[in-house]
Structures are given as structure tokens and as C-alpha cells.
Design an enzyme around this catalytic site. Structure first.
Site, PDB file in Angstrom:
ATOM      1  N   SER A   1      -7.193  14.159 -28.781  1.00 41.42           N
ATOM      2  CA  SER A   1      -7.145  14.769 -30.111  1.00 41.42           C
ATOM      3  C   SER A   1      -7.818  16.136 -30.053  1.00 41.42           C
ATOM      4  O   SER A   1      -9.035  16.223 -29.835  1.00 41.42           O
ATOM      5  CB  SER A   1      -7.865  13.874 -31.116  1.00 41.42           C
ATOM      6  OG  SER A   1      -8.242  14.637 -32.244  1.00 41.42           O
TER       7      SER A   1
ATOM      8  N   HIS B   1      -2.531  14.944 -29.527  1.00 48.09           N
ATOM      9  CA  HIS B   1      -2.717  14.517 -30.911  1.00 48.09           C
ATOM     10  C   HIS B   1      -3.234  15.699 -31.721  1.00 48.09           C
ATOM     11  O   HIS B   1      -4.293  16.247 -31.422  1.00 48.09           O
ATOM     12  CB  HIS B   1      -3.708  13.354 -30.963  1.00 48.09           C
ATOM     13  CG  HIS B   1      -3.860  12.735 -32.312  1.00 48.09           C
ATOM     14  ND1 HIS B   1      -2.939  11.831 -32.826  1.00 48.09           N
ATOM     15  CD2 HIS B   1      -4.809  12.883 -33.266  1.00 48.09           C
ATOM     16  CE1 HIS B   1      -3.333  11.458 -34.033  1.00 48.09           C
ATOM     17  NE2 HIS B   1      -4.466  12.090 -34.325  1.00 48.09           N
TER      18      HIS B   1
ATOM     19  N   ASP C   1      -4.394  16.986 -35.344  1.00 54.14           N
ATOM     20  CA  ASP C   1      -4.866  16.550 -36.663  1.00 54.14           C
ATOM     21  C   ASP C   1      -4.717  17.660 -37.692  1.00 54.14           C
ATOM     22  O   ASP C   1      -5.371  18.692 -37.573  1.00 54.14           O
ATOM     23  CB  ASP C   1      -6.339  16.131 -36.578  1.00 54.14           C
ATOM     24  CG  ASP C   1      -6.510  14.832 -35.824  1.00 54.14           C
ATOM     25  OD1 ASP C   1      -7.292  14.806 -34.850  1.00 54.14           O
ATOM     26  OD2 ASP C   1      -5.853  13.853 -36.195  1.00 54.14           O
TER      27      ASP C   1
ATOM     28  N   MET D   1      -5.255  18.712 -41.510  1.00 52.62           N
ATOM     29  CA  MET D   1      -6.022  18.335 -42.700  1.00 52.62           C
ATOM     30  C   MET D   1      -5.926  19.451 -43.745  1.00 52.62           C
ATOM     31  O   MET D   1      -6.004  20.622 -43.393  1.00 52.62           O
ATOM     32  CB  MET D   1      -7.481  18.097 -42.323  1.00 52.62           C
ATOM     33  CG  MET D   1      -7.671  17.041 -41.250  1.00 52.62           C
ATOM     34  SD  MET D   1      -9.401  16.822 -40.814  1.00 52.62           S
ATOM     35  CE  MET D   1      -9.265  15.654 -39.462  1.00 52.62           C
TER      36      MET D   1
ATOM     37  N   HIS E   1      -0.511  14.359 -36.722  1.00 51.27           N
ATOM     38  CA  HIS E   1      -1.079  13.407 -37.689  1.00 51.27           C
ATOM     39  C   HIS E   1      -1.377  14.179 -38.972  1.00 51.27           C
ATOM     40  O   HIS E   1      -2.342  14.929 -39.038  1.00 51.27           O
ATOM     41  CB  HIS E   1      -2.356  12.803 -37.076  1.00 51.27           C
ATOM     42  CG  HIS E   1      -3.133  11.905 -37.973  1.00 51.27           C
ATOM     43  ND1 HIS E   1      -4.413  11.478 -37.663  1.00 51.27           N
ATOM     44  CD2 HIS E   1      -2.851  11.371 -39.189  1.00 51.27           C
ATOM     45  CE1 HIS E   1      -4.867  10.717 -38.650  1.00 51.27           C
ATOM     46  NE2 HIS E   1      -3.938  10.641 -39.577  1.00 51.27           N
TER      47      HIS E   1
ATOM     48  N   MET F   1      -6.106   3.648 -38.519  1.00 52.30           N
ATOM     49  CA  MET F   1      -7.324   4.443 -38.490  1.00 52.30           C
ATOM     50  C   MET F   1      -8.524   3.513 -38.278  1.00 52.30           C
ATOM     51  O   MET F   1      -8.705   2.550 -39.029  1.00 52.30           O
ATOM     52  CB  MET F   1      -7.505   5.234 -39.788  1.00 52.30           C
ATOM     53  CG  MET F   1      -6.495   6.327 -39.999  1.00 52.30           C
ATOM     54  SD  MET F   1      -6.433   7.526 -38.647  1.00 52.30           S
ATOM     55  CE  MET F   1      -8.112   8.152 -38.620  1.00 52.30           C
TER      56      MET F   1
HETATM   57  C1  DX5 Z   1      -9.948  11.931 -37.735  1.00 52.52           C
HETATM   58  C2  DX5 Z   1      -8.800  12.260 -36.830  1.00 52.52           C
HETATM   59  C3  DX5 Z   1      -8.995  11.786 -35.414  1.00 52.52           C
HETATM   60  C4  DX5 Z   1     -10.237  12.335 -34.727  1.00 52.52           C
HETATM   61  C5  DX5 Z   1     -10.619  11.431 -33.582  1.00 52.52           C
HETATM   62  O1  DX5 Z   1      -9.569  12.036 -39.051  1.00 52.52           O
HETATM   63  O2  DX5 Z   1      -7.585  11.728 -37.319  1.00 52.52           O
HETATM   64  O3  DX5 Z   1      -7.842  12.049 -34.641  1.00 52.52           O
HETATM   65  O4  DX5 Z   1     -10.034  13.606 -34.285  1.00 52.52           O
HETATM   66  O5  DX5 Z   1     -11.790  11.883 -33.009  1.00 52.52           O
HETATM   67  P1  DX5 Z   1     -12.812  10.894 -32.302  1.00 52.52           P
HETATM   68  O6  DX5 Z   1     -12.077  10.312 -31.131  1.00 52.52           O
HETATM   69  O7  DX5 Z   1     -13.923  11.808 -31.870  1.00 52.52           O
HETATM   70  O8  DX5 Z   1     -13.234   9.856 -33.272  1.00 52.52           O
HETATM   71 ZN    ZN Z   2      -5.862  11.810 -35.920  1.00 48.62          ZN
END
Ligand code: DX5
Ligand code: ZN
Length: 250
Positions: A10, A35, A37, A39, A69, A140
Site C-alpha cells: 500500500s 494498492h 488508497d 481518500m 481502493h 477492512m
Molecule cells: C487504510 C488503508 C490501508 C492502509 C494500510 O485506510 O486503506 O490500505 O494504507 O496500511 P497498514 O498496512 O500500515 O495498516
Molecule cells: Zn487500502
């Protein structure tokens, strides 16, 4: 169903000023999905990146699967732009979609693989009517919005429920897990039935990125093989037991 364990680094935990280089190191360490992310500061209390960053990454890393995501409200409005910018997989939150069936079809109509995500407090049963539509289900194991959070163990039960439901209905969606996946949690998630392993801090946090990825994947894969060995052993013991019982009954 044969499961292929895959690591999805990620990039949220990577150095954004050196994103492509960091991402490539994680892929050299064995990652096979990137991955991403997304937001929006509304659906989750944080803001990360949009289609322009995905497009730049796509130029720098032309042949890797981008697993986007979307932690955003109104994902329908942005799905075309993410598809165009180079996303291969697009997952949306069940909690953010009023018309989830339509949204999943929209993702597919734009040539991407549709995924659905559930937050820690959202039951698996909310997905009953879309499990036959999705390519993957993302469970999640943290409340979305930040990396480096503590793994919520209830996610293990939800992963097992999904794996059983898949088996029971003869479906073939893949199971992904996201949040707090690290050396001390990865074996449990694989044993519960997950095969797509998202990891941010465990890969990019500290130390050698390539080595972190390699070790995490190795730990995950050895969990499955010891499981397989364990299952085989149990099955042959049961067979021997059966034979013994039959011969004494005889
Ligand atoms: C959180 C994200 C994850 C996050 C995971 O909302 O969707 O993908 O980056 O990071 P770690 O592995 O550090 O928990
Ligand atoms: Zn994620």
C-alpha cells in the site's frame, strides 16, 4: 478453489516524494499488485491522491496491476477518471454506495475489475446480493483513513465467513484484507482464508523495503503450506483411524 497468495504493497506508507522508486522496490520484493488508497476527506478523515497521481505512476510502472481502493463519497462520479488514469481493479465501500449494484457494473463497464469493501463494523451479510458480481471482497481490519493502525481481530471471523459463503454458493471472488497486516498477523489472515494481502507500514515503514516485502510474503506462504501439510496429516490420520475401527469391528 486454489488460492494464490499475493502481496499488495500500500503506497500510502511510501515516501510520496519518491513514490515510483519506493513502489518498484516493493514489487521487486514480491509484490504483484500496487494498492492505491484514495481518500477524499469526507468518507474518511484524511486526503491522499487522485487520478493524476495514478496516471503518473502508470507511466513509471506500465505493467503492474493497480488495485485502487476508493474511500470516497459518490464514487460513481470518479470511476471513469480512475479507469482512464490506469486503474485495473477498483474497489468501493459498501457504506458509501447507495446503488452498489449499479456502481459495480459501472466499474466493469469501464474495463476494471470490481471490488467491494466493508468496514470493521459492517456485517458480511450486507454483501449477500453482490457476491456474485464482484471480482474481490476487501475486508477492512482497521477503520479506514490511516496506515500503521492496530489490526482488528474480528476481521478474521469475517474472512472465514466469506470463504465459507464462497464455497457454499460455488462463487469465485477473491478475498483481500487491509489494515495492520504484518509479520505478527499475516499467518492468521491467510489461515482464515484471505489471499490478497495489503500491507503499508510493514513494507514501507522501516528497514529495507524489498526485504520487508519478501519476508512478509514468505511468512504468508509458509502459513498456507503448513496448513496444507497439517490438513493432509489430519486426513491421513482420520483414514488410518477409520481402517483400525473397521478391522476391530470386523
Ligand atoms: C487504510 C488503508 C490501508 C492502509 C494500510 O485506510 O486503506 O490500505 O494504507 O496500511 P497498514 O498496512 O500500515 O495498516
Ligand atoms: Zn487500502
Amino acid at each position: 478453489m486454489v488460492r494464490t497468495i499475493e502481496l499488495a504493497p500500500s503506497i500510502l506508507a511510501a515516501n510520496f516524494a519518491n513514490l515510483a522508486a519506493d513502489a518498484k522496490l516493493a514489487l521487486e520484493g514480491g509484490g504483484t499488485l500496487l494498492h492505491v488508497d484514495v481518500m477524499d476527506g469526507h468518507f474518511v478523515p484524511n486526503i491522499t491522491l487522485g487520478p493524476p497521481i495514478v496516471a503518473s505512476l502508470r507511466k513509471a510502472i506500465p505493467d503492474m496491476t493497480f488495485d485502487c481502493h476508493l474511500m470516497i463519497e459518490n464514487p460513481d462520479e470518479y470511476i471513469p477518471a480512475f479507469a482512464e488514469s490506469g486503474a485495473n481493479w477498483i474497489s468501493v465501500h459498501q457504506e458509501a454506495c447507495v446503488h452498489l449494484d449499479r456502481t459495480l457494473h459501472l466499474i466493469e463497464d469501464h474495463g476494471c475489475k470490481p471490488g467491494v469493501v466493508i468496514n470493521p463494523a459492517t456485517p458480511v451479510s450486507t454483501l449477500d446480493d453482490v457476491l456474485d458480481l464482484v471480482h474481490h471482497v476487501l475486508v477492512m481490519s482497521v477503520n479506514p483513513g490511516f496506515g500503521a493502525q492496530k489490526f482488528i481481530r474480528n476481521a478474521l471471523r469475517k474472512i472465514s465467513v466469506l470463504a465459507e459463503e464462497r464455497e457454499r454458493r460455488g462463487l469465485n471472488f477473491r478475498i483481500e484484507v487491509d489494515g495492520g497486516v504484518a509479520l505478527d498477523t499475516v499467518a492468521d489472515v491467510v489461515r482464515a482464508g484471505a489471499e490478497l494481502l495489503v500491507a503499508g507500514n510493514a513494507v514501507f515503514g522501516k528497514g529495507d523495503i524489498r526485504e520487508n516485502a519478501r519476508k512478509l510474503l514468505q511468512t504468508a506462504r509458509s502459513a498456507t503450506s503448513s496448513d496444507a501439510r497439517g490438513r493432509k496429516h489430519r486426513e491421513s490420520e482420520a483414514r488410518k483411524q477409520g481402517k483400525r475401527r473397521a478391522s476391530t469391528a470386523g
